[in-house]
Motif scaffolding. Structure first.
Motif, PDB file in Angstrom:
ATOM      1  N   LEU A 263       8.849  76.546  24.947  1.00  0.00           N
ATOM      2  CA  LEU A 263       8.560  75.203  25.478  1.00  0.00           C
ATOM      3  C   LEU A 263       8.307  75.243  26.975  1.00  0.00           C
ATOM      4  O   LEU A 263       9.140  75.755  27.733  1.00  0.00           O
ATOM      5  N   ASP A 264       7.194  74.672  27.386  1.00  0.00           N
ATOM      6  CA  ASP A 264       6.891  74.557  28.814  1.00  0.00           C
ATOM      7  C   ASP A 264       7.034  73.114  29.286  1.00  0.00           C
ATOM      8  O   ASP A 264       6.979  72.846  30.475  1.00  0.00           O
ATOM      9  N   VAL A 265       7.192  72.188  28.318  1.00  0.00           N
ATOM     10  CA  VAL A 265       7.232  70.752  28.635  1.00  0.00           C
ATOM     11  C   VAL A 265       8.321  70.089  27.799  1.00  0.00           C
ATOM     12  O   VAL A 265       8.623  70.548  26.696  1.00  0.00           O
ATOM     13  N   PHE A 266       8.895  69.006  28.347  1.00  0.00           N
ATOM     14  CA  PHE A 266      10.092  68.409  27.755  1.00  0.00           C
ATOM     15  C   PHE A 266      10.010  66.892  27.838  1.00  0.00           C
ATOM     16  O   PHE A 266       9.386  66.357  28.756  1.00  0.00           O
ATOM     17  N   GLU A 267      10.718  66.241  26.902  1.00  0.00           N
ATOM     18  CA  GLU A 267      10.639  64.776  26.838  1.00  0.00           C
ATOM     19  C   GLU A 267      11.057  64.096  28.130  1.00  0.00           C
ATOM     20  O   GLU A 267      10.461  63.114  28.524  1.00  0.00           O
ATOM     21  N   GLU A 268      12.122  64.607  28.766  1.00  0.00           N
ATOM     22  CA  GLU A 268      12.617  63.922  29.970  1.00  0.00           C
ATOM     23  C   GLU A 268      12.629  64.860  31.159  1.00  0.00           C
ATOM     24  O   GLU A 268      13.569  64.850  31.972  1.00  0.00           O
ATOM     25  N   GLU A 269      11.615  65.736  31.218  1.00  0.00           N
ATOM     26  CA  GLU A 269      11.631  66.742  32.278  1.00  0.00           C
ATOM     27  C   GLU A 269      11.691  66.091  33.659  1.00  0.00           C
ATOM     28  O   GLU A 269      11.141  64.993  33.839  1.00  0.00           O
ATOM     29  N   PRO A 270      12.363  66.693  34.616  1.00  0.00           N
ATOM     30  CA  PRO A 270      12.911  68.045  34.568  1.00  0.00           C
ATOM     31  C   PRO A 270      14.250  68.169  33.825  1.00  0.00           C
ATOM     32  O   PRO A 270      14.807  69.261  33.772  1.00  0.00           O
ATOM     33  N   ARG A 271      14.758  67.077  33.220  1.00  0.00           N
ATOM     34  CA  ARG A 271      15.980  67.212  32.417  1.00  0.00           C
ATOM     35  C   ARG A 271      15.589  67.825  31.078  1.00  0.00           C
ATOM     36  O   ARG A 271      14.592  67.425  30.479  1.00  0.00           O
ATOM     37  N   VAL A 272      16.381  68.812  30.643  1.00  0.00           N
ATOM     38  CA  VAL A 272      16.108  69.470  29.363  1.00  0.00           C
ATOM     39  C   VAL A 272      17.202  69.063  28.384  1.00  0.00           C
ATOM     40  O   VAL A 272      18.388  69.019  28.755  1.00  0.00           O
ATOM     41  N   HIS A 273      16.827  68.716  27.174  1.00  0.00           N
ATOM     42  CA  HIS A 273      17.803  68.304  26.155  1.00  0.00           C
ATOM     43  C   HIS A 273      18.904  69.374  26.059  1.00  0.00           C
ATOM     44  O   HIS A 273      18.594  70.559  25.871  1.00  0.00           O
ATOM     45  N   PRO A 274      20.184  68.962  26.184  1.00  0.00           N
ATOM     46  CA  PRO A 274      21.272  69.963  26.192  1.00  0.00           C
ATOM     47  C   PRO A 274      21.283  70.843  24.945  1.00  0.00           C
ATOM     48  O   PRO A 274      21.657  72.017  25.013  1.00  0.00           O
ATOM     49  N   GLY A 275      20.848  70.293  23.813  1.00  0.00           N
ATOM     50  CA  GLY A 275      20.812  71.083  22.573  1.00  0.00           C
ATOM     51  C   GLY A 275      19.859  72.261  22.677  1.00  0.00           C
ATOM     52  O   GLY A 275      20.067  73.305  22.040  1.00  0.00           O
ATOM     53  N   LEU A 276      18.824  72.130  23.485  1.00  0.00           N
ATOM     54  CA  LEU A 276      17.867  73.229  23.654  1.00  0.00           C
ATOM     55  C   LEU A 276      18.455  74.315  24.548  1.00  0.00           C
ATOM     56  O   LEU A 276      18.122  75.497  24.419  1.00  0.00           O
ATOM     57  N   LEU A 277      19.308  73.906  25.472  1.00  0.00           N
ATOM     58  CA  LEU A 277      19.917  74.886  26.386  1.00  0.00           C
ATOM     59  C   LEU A 277      20.998  75.712  25.690  1.00  0.00           C
ATOM     60  O   LEU A 277      21.366  76.781  26.161  1.00  0.00           O
ATOM     61  N   GLU A 278      21.475  75.191  24.562  1.00  0.00           N
ATOM     62  CA  GLU A 278      22.586  75.863  23.868  1.00  0.00           C
ATOM     63  C   GLU A 278      22.138  76.939  22.891  1.00  0.00           C
ATOM     64  O   GLU A 278      22.921  77.804  22.529  1.00  0.00           O
ATOM     65  N   VAL A 279      20.902  76.851  22.415  1.00  0.00           N
ATOM     66  CA  VAL A 279      20.483  77.796  21.365  1.00  0.00           C
ATOM     67  C   VAL A 279      19.736  78.981  21.978  1.00  0.00           C
ATOM     68  O   VAL A 279      19.008  78.821  22.957  1.00  0.00           O
ATOM     69  N   PRO A 280      19.919  80.181  21.399  1.00  0.00           N
ATOM     70  CA  PRO A 280      19.285  81.359  21.993  1.00  0.00           C
ATOM     71  C   PRO A 280      17.807  81.501  21.609  1.00  0.00           C
ATOM     72  O   PRO A 280      17.054  82.173  22.316  1.00  0.00           O
ATOM     73  N   ASN A 281      17.412  80.866  20.494  1.00  0.00           N
ATOM     74  CA  ASN A 281      16.069  81.128  19.961  1.00  0.00           C
ATOM     75  C   ASN A 281      15.005  80.193  20.517  1.00  0.00           C
ATOM     76  O   ASN A 281      14.141  79.702  19.795  1.00  0.00           O
ATOM     77  N   VAL A 282      15.085  79.947  21.813  1.00  0.00           N
ATOM     78  CA  VAL A 282      14.036  79.150  22.465  1.00  0.00           C
ATOM     79  C   VAL A 282      13.781  79.721  23.860  1.00  0.00           C
ATOM     80  O   VAL A 282      14.715  80.082  24.573  1.00  0.00           O
ATOM     81  N   VAL A 283      12.515  79.840  24.199  1.00  0.00           N
ATOM     82  CA  VAL A 283      12.119  80.290  25.541  1.00  0.00           C
ATOM     83  C   VAL A 283      11.709  79.039  26.313  1.00  0.00           C
ATOM     84  O   VAL A 283      10.886  78.248  25.837  1.00  0.00           O
TER      85      VAL A 283
END
Ligand code: GLV
Length: 327
Positions: A263-283
């Motif tokens: 993911l290079d773009v996010f719904e509330e960028e620059p805030r990133v959904h905390p669930g995305l920060l917790e999982v290892p399988n996302v760049v």
């Protein structure tokens, strides 16, 4: 005649400021502060032109508060930060920065695809953390990019540049879905096959999103769409936040409904959904699709050239709505 007044909503290359200073009185934002709408309005009052980036919103409220505004030049190809109907109604010209970033953004799309499929970020963090003590037969085994089925949602200029990379460089089968189907010659040139959105979701090994963000594309990829994808699939978003339901994606990654995402773009960028920060399988990358130095310079110059053209009576280079000067 007195010079027009231009506001730069964000910091930009000094040579671009100089270019604008040759035709206008320019107010800069040297600290590169991200202004609230009220702060933007305060600075924009009495100015005829504004240089914006994709995060600077020009809507009906801004237009009402700044009746002297005549042109908004966006240093981005996407322009969902502009309310184009409101701008047209107010006789305000809008321009964007297309073409100059096509190949650079397609490169980043491919970089994210490669990094995601081959688990580059995850394995790099593992190494840096000192956890690499021995080689393992399935250590960081990901999925192949070459020869796989590449799904592209949105087949504009950047989608086509990605299709070329996939078909010619990596021997991928390219399938795509778009609001309008490409002509047969272009499809043949790109080796791309048109499919329905459902087929795209079900058949793609790697699905890359390259469509503009509009009311129709909001949450184009949500829980229902993610559940149609292969459990081994990867999802890449280089388009805009909001096209993907980030909460649904975080759940799908945690539950391994799909294998991985880039993911290079996010719904509330620059805030990133905390669930995305917790999982290892996302760049995760911070909206750097067009970020090569030559391309960022070309985008900034194109935005500035539109302002210069407007204030020196020339034709606009990349207009998004009718130019009231030519009516
Ligand atoms: C970047 O996201 C752009 O629209 O140029």
């Amino acid at each position: 005649m007195s010079k027009p007044h231009i506001l730069l909503a964000r910091a930009v290359f000094p040579e671009v400021v100089d270019k604008l200073r040759a035709v206008a009185e320019v107010q800069t934002n040297p600290d590169d502060t991200v202004w609230t709408s009220a702060e933007l309005i305060e600075r924009l009052r009495g100015k005829q032109g504004v240089f914006t980036t994709g995060g600077d919103r020009i809507d009906a409220a801004v237009l009402r508060a700044c009746p002297e505004l005549r042109i908004c030049a966006n240093m981005a190809v996407g322009y969902n930060n502009f309310d184009i109907p409101a701008m047209t109604a107010a006789g305000v010209v809008a321009t964007n920065a297309p073409d100059v970033l096509t190949e650079t953004t397609a490169d980043l799309g491919f970089a994210l695809l490669m990094a995601t499929a081959r688990r580059l970020a995850e394995s790099e963090h593992y190494l840096r953390a000192g956890l690499w003590t021995k080689w393992g037969y399935d250590m960081f085994a990901g999925s192949d990019v070459h020869g796989a089925t590449l799904g592209i949602l949105g087949m504009g200029r950047i989608g086509q540049a990605i299709a070329r990379r996939g078909a010619l460089g990596f021997g991928m089968q390219v399938i795509y879905h778009n609001r309008s189907r490409l002509g047969p010659d272009l499809e043949a040139q790109l080796s791309a096959r048109y499919v329905s959105k459902a087929e795209l979701l079900e058949q793609a090994d790697h699905l890359i999103l390259v469509l503009p963000y509009t009311a129709e594309s909001h949450h184009a990829i949500g829980q229902a769409e993610l559940s149609r994808m292969k459990p081994t699939a990867t999802l890449i978003n280089i388009a805009r936040g909001g096209i993907v339901d980030d909460a649904a994606l975080a759940r799908a990654l945690k539950e391994r409904t799909i294998a991985a995402a880039g993911l290079d773009v996010f719904e509330e960028e620059p805030r990133v959904h905390p669930g995305l920060l917790e999982v290892p399988n996302v760049v995760l990358t911070p909206h750097i699709g067009s970020a090569s130095l030559p391309t960022r310079k070309a985008m900034a110059h194109l935005a500035a050239d539109n302002l210069v053209a407007f204030f020196t009576g020339q034709s606009l280079l990349t207009p998004l709505n009718p130019d009231p000067r030519t009516r």
